[in-house]
Design an enzyme around this catalytic site. Structure first.
Site: not given
Length: 370
Positions: A71, A162, A268
């Site tokens: 990522r 997020e 995550e």
């Protein structure tokens, strides 16, 4: 990931997938990745990574252990040396050479973006919603295209990081003093998704931070469904010290998998291997009391490894094979590289290498088999 700030409004979801379901038990999670965005900075600081005493580039160590994804974070105008499209492209070439697929994490901000803040890039300020949507679409298309042009195509893309409370504040901010603004947020999110599709990105993730919060996750993805947002993968951050126990994660994943019929990826996660501190800045986790399952998984090297084994088991049990996998967040972020210039590292006990760069037992979590 970033320092956590509380949202101003409460958060009490999405169709299809591009990660084909298949049996988990024989192969392990289909997505076994890490965020390695600090790698070039670590190497510039002289850090060396070793597995079994043998020094190798970190992406090669992880690939040899079974990892199949990396990522990569992109900011639009960060401080010098921090993650840009160019540094992500450099790491993307290395990832491709190591046999790793790429998840591109576009923050759509000059620097850190998280649930409490999603600052619009300075170069994009002053644009109205329609113009900003056009900018977002073109920026996303160009970023994905750049990876394909150099021979390291993106396999999956996050449109935002997020984005629980929106993106590109203030125009894309959901929770404001006069109420909730889902249509404006959805306009920008759809623009980013369109840009990814324009460039041929095969899979689009929408990522929030509510790993252990089923009510908050439903609230967000239900609203996306109501706005007609089309994407492929639900991405969740799950840090036990912020997001609750593994049982809460299990309940959330099991519900979301059937409610939205989508693959789920923990975009995550991390867990401490020590409660000590590698530099002068305080760490996110420094006490056993912060670990909801600490009696089973203490903050030790063996406790960290056991946490990841249980995480794999949780993902394997998600209905219909929808628990696609996980990304450990910055396993190689060793002391010496800070959040921003002149700062320390609050993550140095959440890595998967010790402070001397030696691989920890938790790397076994990336194996392909059961």
């Amino acid at each position: 990931m970033r320092r956590r700030t509380l949202l101003a409004a409460p958060l009490v979801a999405a169709f299809g997938t591009m990660i084909a379901p298949r049996a988990f038990a024989a192969t392990g999670p289909r997505v076994r990745g890490t965020d390695l965005s600090f790698t070039l900075q670590e190497e510039s600081a002289g850090k060396v990574y070793r597995d079994g005493g043998v020094a190798r580039p970190i992406e090669q160590i992880l690939a040899a252990r079974g990892s199949n994804y990396v990522r990569l974070r992109v900011w639009t105008a960060p401080p010098s040396g921090y993650s840009t499209l160019q540094t992500a492209l450099t790491l993307g070439r290395r990832a491709q050479q190591a046999g790793l697929r790429i998840l591109l994490d576009l923050h759509y901000s000059d620097f850190w973006a998280d649930p409490g803040k999603q600052p619009i890039p300075a170069a994009w300020s002053g644009q109205n919603l329609s113009t900003l949507a056009t900018t977002v679409r073109g920026y996303t298309r160009d970023a994905v295209t750049a990876f394909a042009r150099q021979g390291s195509p993106v396999s999956m893309i996050q449109v935002g990081n997020e984005i629980t409370s929106g993106m590109l504040f203030p125009l894309g901010q959901i929770y404001r003093s006069d109420g909730e603004h889902w249509p404006e947020f959805a306009t920008l999110l759809k623009a980013g998704i369109a840009g990814a599709r324009d460039a041929g990105a095969p899979s689009v993730m929408v990522h929030i931070d509510r790993g252990g919060d089923n009510g908050g996750s439903r609230y967000f993805y239900d609203h996306l469904q109501a706005q007609g947002v089309q994407f492929d993968v639900i991405g969740l951050s799950y840090y036990p010290f912020w997001h609750g126990s593994l049982s809460a994660l299990r309940a959330n994943l099991n519900d979301l998998s059937t409610r939205y019929n989508k693959d789920l990826v923990l975009a995550e996660t991390s867990y401490p291997w020590t409660l000590g501190n590698g530099d002068s800045l305080g760490n996110f986790v420094n006490s056993a009391s912060q670990l909801p399952d600490g009696s089973r998984f203490p903050g030790t090297t063996t406790g960290q490894a056991a946490y990841f084994e249980e995480l794999r088991a949780v993902l394997a049990a998600v209905p219909n094979g929808r628990g696609a996998g996980f990304f450990d967040w910055e396993p190689g972020w060793l002391p010496g590289v800070g959040w921003s210039p002149g700062e320390g590292n609050p993550n140095d006990n959440l890595t998967m290498f010790d402070w001397s760069g030696n691989a920890l037992p938790s790397l076994r979590a990336f194996r392909a088999g059961s």
